[in-house]
Design a protein around this motif. Structure first.
Motif, PDB file in Angstrom:
ATOM      1  N   LEU A   1       0.820  -1.215   0.000  1.00  0.00           N
ATOM      2  CA  LEU A   1       0.000   0.000   0.000  1.00  0.00           C
ATOM      3  C   LEU A   1       0.854   1.265   0.000  1.00  0.00           C
ATOM      4  O   LEU A   1       1.898   1.314   0.656  1.00  0.00           O
ATOM      5  CB  LEU A   1      -0.908   0.022   1.232  1.00  0.00           C
ATOM      6  CG  LEU A   1      -1.990  -1.064   1.320  1.00  0.00           C
ATOM      7  CD1 LEU A   1      -2.809  -0.872   2.591  1.00  0.00           C
ATOM      8  CD2 LEU A   1      -2.880  -1.057   0.093  1.00  0.00           C
TER       9      LEU A   1
ATOM     10  N   ASP B   1      -2.683   5.131   2.435  1.00  0.00           N
ATOM     11  CA  ASP B   1      -3.493   3.922   2.535  1.00  0.00           C
ATOM     12  C   ASP B   1      -2.963   2.994   3.627  1.00  0.00           C
ATOM     13  O   ASP B   1      -3.738   2.350   4.346  1.00  0.00           O
ATOM     14  CB  ASP B   1      -3.509   3.182   1.202  1.00  0.00           C
ATOM     15  CG  ASP B   1      -4.367   3.886   0.153  1.00  0.00           C
ATOM     16  OD1 ASP B   1      -5.067   4.844   0.519  1.00  0.00           O
ATOM     17  OD2 ASP B   1      -4.327   3.478  -1.013  1.00  0.00           O
TER      18      ASP B   1
ATOM     19  N   MET C   1      -8.641   7.208   1.944  1.00  0.00           N
ATOM     20  CA  MET C   1      -8.012   6.114   1.203  1.00  0.00           C
ATOM     21  C   MET C   1      -8.179   6.349  -0.286  1.00  0.00           C
ATOM     22  O   MET C   1      -9.126   6.998  -0.741  1.00  0.00           O
ATOM     23  CB  MET C   1      -8.609   4.763   1.597  1.00  0.00           C
ATOM     24  CG  MET C   1      -8.236   4.305   2.995  1.00  0.00           C
ATOM     25  SD  MET C   1      -8.488   2.533   3.266  1.00  0.00           S
ATOM     26  CE  MET C   1      -6.996   1.865   2.554  1.00  0.00           C
ATOM     27  N   SER C   2      -7.270   5.786  -1.069  1.00  0.00           N
ATOM     28  CA  SER C   2      -7.231   6.082  -2.504  1.00  0.00           C
ATOM     29  C   SER C   2      -8.428   5.533  -3.259  1.00  0.00           C
ATOM     30  O   SER C   2      -8.745   6.022  -4.346  1.00  0.00           O
ATOM     31  CB  SER C   2      -5.944   5.515  -3.111  1.00  0.00           C
ATOM     32  OG  SER C   2      -5.866   4.106  -2.891  1.00  0.00           O
TER      33      SER C   2
ATOM     34  N   THR D   1     -11.089   0.298   0.532  1.00  0.00           N
ATOM     35  CA  THR D   1     -11.560   0.419   1.914  1.00  0.00           C
ATOM     36  C   THR D   1     -12.512  -0.717   2.264  1.00  0.00           C
ATOM     37  O   THR D   1     -12.370  -1.378   3.304  1.00  0.00           O
ATOM     38  CB  THR D   1     -12.278   1.763   2.126  1.00  0.00           C
ATOM     39  OG1 THR D   1     -11.421   2.833   1.721  1.00  0.00           O
ATOM     40  CG2 THR D   1     -12.673   1.940   3.577  1.00  0.00           C
TER      41      THR D   1
END
Length: 599
Positions: free
Chosen positions: A225, A229, A371-372, A377
């Motif tokens: 990650l 993240d 989060m990206s 997620t």
């Protein structure tokens, strides 16, 4: 209690062992209320010194020196350095995997030697417990050279990741442009992840001892990650552990955990405060209302509500209050010196609460929404929830550790019983780095009777928990010679056979009994075990097995948990009600002396 002298039970050493089992259990349980194990202060001091010098000083010195930050005593200069966080996690895994962290020393039943772990797992020929028989290439119960090689390779890969300096990271620099220490190189996570999985498929003991259910996801996050993240995923992971543990405390078991844990704490010197956790000492030592409050307000509520606050709070002061509460929570557990002694784990989690939620707060771009990808997620949350959900619904399929049921009191457990002299046969197992615990104590200078009474305190401790009353009930109802048998707490006993236990009954169930029988060859009736699975979250019963090492499972059944928790540890009203669901055929009139008898 002195520094070198403990509070030994006030019994007549010469006659105590001739008394009926439940009379002994009552005397030792009542002693536990006020003194716990009665260990001299030297023993908890030894653990404190190990924490300070091995875990904190040696660990932080190595980590900061190899990360280009420090010096190590300048905590303000490195506490929020991401590479320090990563390496502290890896350092903890390394100590756990060696056997120098949890389940170490005399509180965990390791007297001489005080370490299990590496002494067993780096030695071909010792007992190995595979988790799933369906996995090809994992057959057998004997450790091979291959097993030793992958285990030592796992330790080496962890050490390599700790000592190599961090490398630059674009995702880190984008957020922290002034950071110069970097992150642990992602490729360094490949070997420990792969080798831990291989070790675990071959021997579940090593995987559980390494706390793979928590640290394996963290190592995967380190390896794949980007920085933001990774931090958010780490927050989800630690909150999954906290919340899972909190949910597991629903039900009747957990209240029974708090009183004996407080009684054993060297940091609670007041006998009055210890007795306050019981209803009416010495007549009734079931948990008091105060113990219930401590369990479900100070425990369950804190573990569920506080992590949710930390996950979503964008207010500094609210976040600070939540972090302080979780740090105090883990320091409290550390201060009680629980019998599995997960002290390093608790200190690490206290640090992680500070690092993750104060070092990288939600309002600064490290919240769940940052989060990206929402898909990522959801995938991480689903993965983290899978084993806790499955383990609570089907505890027979998942260890209570991946189920996130730490300290819940809802444990798979067992009591081992031996006819006179039969326990000594375990010492014929070779190779085996340790002997039976009663023999370890005698090797330290304890007289035989004193060593035996010391070990019988562990079964009194078990009787103070809900599943202990059920286990004793089965044995009392099925063994007509129970008073003359040697009874052992299986969590302690299996430590001397496989080098580890953490309250995980799946490590000393039928697979271990069969492996022992293959090496020893007990006669029918010599070694009889009552083993119970933990309670499923939707059930009101616990399912037990009665196992004769020579014959296998000879009875299955269940008891109602409410009946167990409502009884006194010494069963003054006799065994609790039992429901038999299956019994092995037994020819009429052929019950041998000492063998289980039908109800």
């Amino acid at each position: 209690m002195g520094f070198k002298t403990g509070d030994f039970p006030p019994v007549d050493v010469d006659t105590f062992l001739d008394k009926p089992l439940f009379e002994r259990t009552k005397a030792l349980a009542l002693h536990w209320v006020q003194f716990g194990f009665g260990s001299p202060k030297m023993i908890p001091t030894t653990y404190v010194l190990k924490l300070v010098f091995l875990y904190l000083l040696a660990g932080t010195a190595l980590i900061t020196w190899t990360s280009g930050v420090g010096p190590f005593w300048d905590v303000a200069g490195w506490w929020n350095e991401p590479v320090v966080y990563q390496k502290l996690v890896l350092w903890t895994v390394l100590l756990e995997a060696i056997g120098l962290a949890g389940s170490w020393g005399p509180i965990a039943g390791k007297f001489k030697p005080m370490t299990g772990g590496v002494l067993f797992w780096a030695r071909p020929g010792t007992i190995r417990l595979r988790p799933w028989k369906a996995v090809p290439g994992t057959g057998g119960d004997t450790r091979t050279v291959f097993d030793v090689v992958i285990y030592l390779g796992f330790l080496a890969s962890l050490l390599l990741a700790i000592v190599l300096p961090g490398v630059p990271s674009e995702s880190l620099s984008a957020v922290l442009p002034d950071n110069t220490s970097g992150l642990v190189a992602p490729w360094l996570m490949i070997a420990p992840v792969v080798l831990l999985v291989l070790c675990g498929l071959r021997d579940k003991t090593i995987f559980l001892a390494s706390r793979g259910e928590q640290y394996l996801p963290a190592m995967v996050f380190f390896g794949v990650l980007p920085f933001v993240d990774m931090i958010v995923a780490a927050k989800l992971l630690i909150c999954a552990v906290w919340i899972g543990a909190g949910v597991s405390k629903f039900g009747r078991h957990f209240t029974n955990v708090i009183p004996p844990m407080i009684s054993n704490s060297p940091c609670v010197p007041s006998k009055w405060l210890k007795r306050a956790h019981y209803r009416d000492f010495p007549r009734d030592i079931r948990p008091s209302r105060f113990a219930t409050f401590m369990a479900h307000v100070g425990g369950t509520t804190v573990e569920i509500i506080t992590p949710l606050v930390l996950l979503f709070s964008t207010n500094y002061w609210l976040t600070l209050a939540g972090v302080v509460l979780m740090v105090v929570f883990h320091l409290f557990i550390t201060s009680t010196f629980p019998l599995a002694v997960p002290l390093e784990w608790n200190l690490l989690f206290g640090y992680l609460a500070v690092f993750l939620f104060l070092g990288f707060p939600n309002q600064d771009g490290f919240g769940i929404a940052d989060m990206s990808s929402p898909v990522l997620t959801v995938a991480i949350i689903a993965a983290l929830a899978f084993f806790p959900a499955l383990g609570n619904l089907r505890p027979d399929l998942v260890s209570f550790l991946p189920s996130m049921r730490q300290y819940a009191g809802n444990w798979a457990s067992a009591l081992w019983t031996f006819t006179p002299g039969a326990e000594e046969k375990l010492n014929t197992i070779s190779p085996r780095p340790s002997r039976n615990q009663v023999d370890q104590l005698q090797a330290l200078g304890y007289p035989a009777a004193v060593a035996e009474i010391t070990m019988q305190q562990t079964i009194a401790w078990r009787s103070m928990h809900s599943q202990g009353r059920g286990l004793f009930s089965v044995l009392a109802a099925r063994l007509d010679d129970l008073d003359r048998r040697t009874v052992r707490e299986a969590e302690f006993a299996c430590n001397s056979l496989i080098g580890f236990n953490f309250g995980e009954g799946h490590l000393h169930g039928l697979d271990l009994i069969e492996a022992v029988q293959k090496r020893v060859g007990f006669a029918p009736g010599e070694f009889v075990v009552c083993w119970v699975e933990s309670q499923a979250i939707h059930s009101k019963v616990q399912h037990y097995q009665l196992i004769d090492a020579a014959l296998g499972v000879i009875e299955r059944g269940h008891w109602t948990v409410a009946d167990a928790v409502n009884e006194q540890p010494w069963l003054p009203n006799g065994p609790i009600p039992l429901t038999v669901t299956w019994r092995a055929p037994q020819p009429a009139g052929e019950t041998a002396p000492g063998q289980p008898v039908a109800p």
